[in-house]
Design an enzyme around this catalytic site. Structure first.
Site, PDB file in Angstrom:
ATOM      1  N   ASP A 159      -1.428   6.945   6.386  1.00 46.97           N
ATOM      2  CA  ASP A 159      -2.460   6.003   5.951  1.00 46.97           C
ATOM      3  C   ASP A 159      -2.697   5.034   7.110  1.00 46.97           C
ATOM      4  OD1 ASP A 159      -3.972   3.966   4.904  1.00 46.97           O
ATOM      5  OD2 ASP A 159      -2.623   3.501   3.231  1.00 46.97           O
ATOM      6  N   TRP A 215       0.827  -1.207   0.000  1.00 47.07           N
ATOM      7  CA  TRP A 215       0.000   0.000   0.000  1.00 47.07           C
ATOM      8  C   TRP A 215       0.857   1.251   0.000  1.00 47.07           C
ATOM      9  CZ3 TRP A 215      -4.204  -1.315  -1.949  1.00 47.07           C
ATOM     10  CH2 TRP A 215      -4.862  -2.503  -1.569  1.00 47.07           C
ATOM     11  N   LYS A 222     -11.652  -1.749   6.909  1.00 45.77           N
ATOM     12  CA  LYS A 222     -10.782  -2.614   7.705  1.00 45.77           C
ATOM     13  C   LYS A 222     -11.185  -2.597   9.180  1.00 45.77           C
ATOM     14  CE  LYS A 222      -8.300  -3.276   3.991  1.00 45.77           C
ATOM     15  NZ  LYS A 222      -7.273  -2.330   3.596  1.00 45.77           N
TER      16      LYS A 222
END
Ligand code: PLP
Length: 351
Positions: A168, A101, A192
């Site tokens: 993030d 990511w 998530k």
């Protein structure tokens, strides 16, 4: 039978949230209308959006200098929106590359401007968090990924940098107490740890915006969304409502401090088994182990069939590791009960 769901995302949410969200689809607030058919500008939905934004500030203990936004496009669109809004035309940004990511965020930022990767653990298949680096005021901002969902590593501390700190937090947001005021911008895809897919949370310090000298396309401009209170276009009403329910559930159950205590107990239970059971081994550096995504492998591949059959028979789902790591990954987000972790540990003991 309800499964023990260890999926990395979209993932487990509190059962009560599923219940209340289903009720709202049929009859929202006793209005005789579905949440899915009312105007997002109706009084009832505006109240949901306002409270969803307010609850984030309460949980994070942030003041009026921060704005909370619910956007669409996932964390992936934030990979682009962050540089659009923070990277000046002739400036540069610093990134750490700690996983798939993070690498995705770097790729997008490079399309907008100059990016330096100040530290990486790519050479070790992202099995640790690099810590020895400095970020000076020559950078417009520093971007990091707090928890590497695929590889199972997590930043336990955040560096002191002489520029804006952007993070993030998609896969560990609201899982542990942090001084959230050390960050200038936090973003997370909801799916998530704080809701269903479709909503993306952005928490941003207002004073950092409007300094890049760029013309920003309307949807990509944080200032537009702040001005319109996350209603610049039709928001993902269901995802925002279910995120609101998830955060309300967290707040009503002791807030982040209580969630952190539960998460620590779950992680300890599982890592202790990985470390003491000769059939298993951890994948990531011990001091950087994620308390959300626990990655591990079998020491003896010939036991794979037996282990896979045993966890499936126990009602466990979502345990396979990401294809880039292999092995297993148990995602133990806020909503995962310790009883389900115990079921997994019992299966690990049994093979
Ligand atoms: C899942 C994930 C993403 C991607 O999120 P989308 O909402 O699917 O774009 C980005 N960063 C991290 C850390 C993630 O876990």
């Amino acid at each position: 039978m309800k499964k023990h769901n260890f999926s990395a995302g979209p993932s487990i949410l509190p059962q009560e949230v599923f219940q209340k969200a289903s009720e709202a689809i049929l009859n929202f607030n006793d209005s005789g209308l579905s949440l899915l058919e009312i105007s997002h500008r109706s009084k009832d939905f505006v109240a949901v959006m306002d409270e969803a934004r307010a609850i984030v500030k309460r949980l994070m203990n942030l003041g009026d200098d921060y704005e909370v936004l619910y956007l669409q496009g996932g964390a992936s669109l934030q990979f682009l929106m962050v540089p659009y809004n923070l990277l000046s035309v002739d400036g540069k940004a610093a990134y750490t590359n700690t996983g798939t990511w993070a690498a995705g965020a770097i790729k997008e930022a490079k399309m907008i401007g100059n990016v330096d990767v100040v530290a990486t653990s790519k050479e070790a298949n992202y099995s640790y968090i690099p810590k020895e680096f400095k970020v000076g005021s020559e950078y417009d901002y520093f971007h990091c990924t707090s928890n590497n969902t695929i590889f199972g590593t997590q930043m336990k501390e955040f560096p002191k940098v002489d520029t804006l700190l952007v993070c993030d937090m998609s896969s560990d947001i609201f899982s542990r107490e942090l001084d959230f005021s050390q960050f200038d911008l936090i973003y997370a895809g909801a799916q998530k740890n704080m809701g269903p897919a479709g909503a993306t949370l952005v928490v941003v310090k207002k004073s950092i915006l409007g300094k890049t000298g760029r013309t920003i396309p309307t949807y990509l401009d944080y200032a537009v969304h702040i001005d319109k209170e996350s209603m610049s276009n039709t928001p993902p009403v269901f995802a925002v409502y279910a995120s609101y329910l998830t955060l309300k559930h967290l707040e009503d159950n002791g807030g982040i401090a209580a969630a952190e205590a539960r998460n620590n107990a779950k992680a300890k239970l599982l890592y202790d088994e990985i470390d003491s059971n000769p059939n298993f081994q951890g994948v990531s550096a011990i001091e950087d182990r994620s308390f959300m995504n626990v990655t591990f492998t079998l020491t003896d591949e010939s036991k794979q069939e037996a282990f896979d059959a045993a966890w499936k028979a126990a009602g466990i789902s979502g345990l396979n590791g990401h294809r880039s790591v292999g092995g297993y990954r148990a995602s133990i987000y806020n909503a995962m009960p310790i009883e389900s972790v115990q079921v997994l540990v019992d299966v690990m003991k049994s093979i």
